[in-house]
Design a protein around this motif. Structure first.
Motif, PDB file in Angstrom:
ATOM      1  N   GLU A 204       9.553   8.041  -3.411  1.00  0.00           N
ATOM      2  CA  GLU A 204       9.002   7.412  -4.611  1.00  0.00           C
ATOM      3  C   GLU A 204       8.936   8.466  -5.705  1.00  0.00           C
ATOM      4  OE1 GLU A 204       4.947   5.104  -6.129  1.00  0.00           O
ATOM      5  OE2 GLU A 204       5.240   5.590  -4.015  1.00  0.00           O
ATOM      6  N   THR A 288       0.452  -1.341  -9.851  1.00  0.00           N
ATOM      7  CA  THR A 288      -0.744  -1.544  -9.044  1.00  0.00           C
ATOM      8  C   THR A 288      -0.362  -1.958  -7.631  1.00  0.00           C
ATOM      9  OG1 THR A 288      -1.906  -2.271 -11.021  1.00  0.00           O
ATOM     10  CG2 THR A 288      -2.918  -2.789  -8.890  1.00  0.00           C
ATOM     11  N   ASP A 289      -0.994  -1.317  -6.718  1.00  0.00           N
ATOM     12  CA  ASP A 289      -0.676  -1.587  -5.317  1.00  0.00           C
ATOM     13  C   ASP A 289      -1.964  -1.969  -4.603  1.00  0.00           C
ATOM     14  OD1 ASP A 289       0.418  -1.803  -2.863  1.00  0.00           O
ATOM     15  OD2 ASP A 289       0.834   0.339  -2.569  1.00  0.00           O
ATOM     16  N   TYR A 290      -2.150  -3.286  -4.382  1.00  0.00           N
ATOM     17  CA  TYR A 290      -3.371  -3.750  -3.728  1.00  0.00           C
ATOM     18  C   TYR A 290      -3.216  -3.677  -2.217  1.00  0.00           C
ATOM     19  CZ  TYR A 290      -4.524  -5.552  -8.338  1.00  0.00           C
ATOM     20  OH  TYR A 290      -4.787  -5.655  -9.679  1.00  0.00           O
ATOM     21  N   THR A 291      -3.283  -2.486  -1.742  1.00  0.00           N
ATOM     22  CA  THR A 291      -3.200  -2.296  -0.296  1.00  0.00           C
ATOM     23  C   THR A 291      -4.596  -2.321   0.304  1.00  0.00           C
ATOM     24  OG1 THR A 291      -3.313   0.100  -0.546  1.00  0.00           O
ATOM     25  CG2 THR A 291      -1.117  -0.900  -0.561  1.00  0.00           C
ATOM     26  N   LEU A 292      -4.670  -2.391   1.586  1.00  0.00           N
ATOM     27  CA  LEU A 292      -5.948  -2.409   2.294  1.00  0.00           C
ATOM     28  C   LEU A 292      -6.737  -1.137   2.010  1.00  0.00           C
ATOM     29  CD1 LEU A 292      -7.877  -3.719   4.335  1.00  0.00           C
ATOM     30  CD2 LEU A 292      -6.525  -2.626   6.166  1.00  0.00           C
ATOM     31  N   GLN A 293      -6.007  -0.016   1.912  1.00  0.00           N
ATOM     32  CA  GLN A 293      -6.699   1.240   1.651  1.00  0.00           C
ATOM     33  C   GLN A 293      -7.393   1.225   0.288  1.00  0.00           C
ATOM     34  OE1 GLN A 293      -4.103   4.586   1.819  1.00  0.00           O
ATOM     35  NE2 GLN A 293      -5.743   6.101   1.713  1.00  0.00           N
ATOM     36  N   ASN A 294      -6.683   0.692  -0.703  1.00  0.00           N
ATOM     37  CA  ASN A 294      -7.299   0.616  -2.028  1.00  0.00           C
ATOM     38  C   ASN A 294      -8.489  -0.338  -2.052  1.00  0.00           C
ATOM     39  OD1 ASN A 294      -5.475   2.433  -3.102  1.00  0.00           O
ATOM     40  ND2 ASN A 294      -4.020   0.837  -3.697  1.00  0.00           N
TER      41      ASN A 294
END
Length: 339
Positions: A204, A288-294
């Protein structure tokens, strides 16, 4: 003549069936007297097959001296009497070879890409025919790679993997009267180095990031000291010329640095191999990355804020209660003093 036995051509030239040559002493003397009386020409004449029972002369005659001791010169394929051994059953011919069955050899061994490979068709001429002219064709996998030539070697200046195969050679006279072929040998050309693979440091890449591209390959254990050079290109255009460095760096990457990157490796013997293309995409901004960690981070932050607010509320309530209680105590003390 009566009592005279036939003298066969087999006893003279060894070319016909074997017959008895036994003559009695009286019969032979009578035969000699008759021939001498017939004249000098008749006394010298004799057929290769001898005389018939009637004493008639036959064509192709030879003299007595020729019958008793001469040897006829014959070609190499027809052995003379001196080259023939005697066995219990008669004469056993010894067939000399004009040349030995050839043996094909390869140098150097083992062969590595870029080597100068030489194939040799090895044979030896008979000492009876040392000046015989020979020709040497070479084949690979059943196909001629070198035609009929007076040289017994076939060379490849810079061997490639595609030159691997089953090789054989032939030896022939200029008239093709004698022709012999060697056994096949498998010649394997070993890779000097494996096809390179291009690796990217970051999967990335954002605008402004530093990126490093590495061209990975490995040398053959047969040529560990070979020096290699590396070049890099983007979308078919060179971005770094050949050098000893297998790295290419992009500092502060920009959107225009995106593209298909590849690398090429070559040796001093001009053995060159190229990697597959790798697409490098430079992003302008992070999405924006709505991951579980965030999500967990947001929940943890909310809990911390709630706990802080609760502590502040409790503190303010305690202060307020303390002030109220102190005021009530002061009023009670004033009333008591007035009384």
């Amino acid at each position: 003549m009566p009592g005279q036995e036939q003298l066969s051509g087999a006893e003279v030239g060894c070319t016909g069936p074997k017959k008895s040559m036994h003559k009695s002493a009286g019969g032979y003397a009578a035969w000699r007297r008759e021939r001498m009386a017939a004249g000098p020409l008749a006394s010298r004449a004799m057929s290769p097959g001898g005389l018939s029972e009637g004493g008639e002369e036959m064509s192709g005659q030879r003299s007595e001296g020729e019958l008793m001791g001469s040897e006829e010169e014959v070609p190499l394929s027809q052995p003379t009497a001196r080259e023939m051994g005697r066995s219990a059953g008669g004469f056993t011919p010894v067939q000399p070879n004009l040349f030995e069955i050839p043996e094909i050899k390869v140098t150097p061994y083992p062969v590595v890409e870029g080597d100068e490979m030489t194939l040799t068709c090895d044979t030896s001429l008979s000492p009876l025919r040392p000046r015989t002219q020979l020709k040497f064709p070479f084949q690979k996998d059943g196909w001629y790679v070198q035609g009929f030539s007076s040289t017994n070697q076939y060379g490849v200046q810079s061997a490639q993997v595609k030159d691997s195969g089953n090789y054989s050679c032939e030896v022939t006279t200029t008239t093709n009267s004698v022709r012999k072929r060697s056994q096949e040998i498998l010649v394997k050309i070993n890779e000097l180095f494996v096809t390179p693979v291009l690796n990217v440091s970051n999967f990335e890449v954002l605008k402004g990031d530093n990126v490093t591209l590495t061209c990975n390959t490995s040398l053959s254990p047969l040529r560990q000291r070979t020096e290699l050079q590396f070049a890099f290109s983007r979308d078919g255009r060179n971005v770094q010329d050949f050098s000893s460095s297998d790295h290419y760096g992009i500092r502060s990457a920009q959107l225009e640095d995106s593209g298909n990157y590849s690398c090429e490796v070559r040796s001093a013997a001009n053995i060159s191999k190229k990697s597959e293309d790798v697409f490098v995409h430079i992003r302008g901004e992070k999405t924006t990355d709505y991951t579980l960690q965030n999500i967990l981070r947001l929940l943890a932050s909310g809990i911390i804020i709630l706990i802080g607010a609760f502590i502040v509320y409790c503190h303010m309530k305690f202060v307020r209660d303390s002030k109220t209680k102190n005021g009530e105590d002061a009023e009670e003390r004033v009333e008591e003093h007035q009384l």
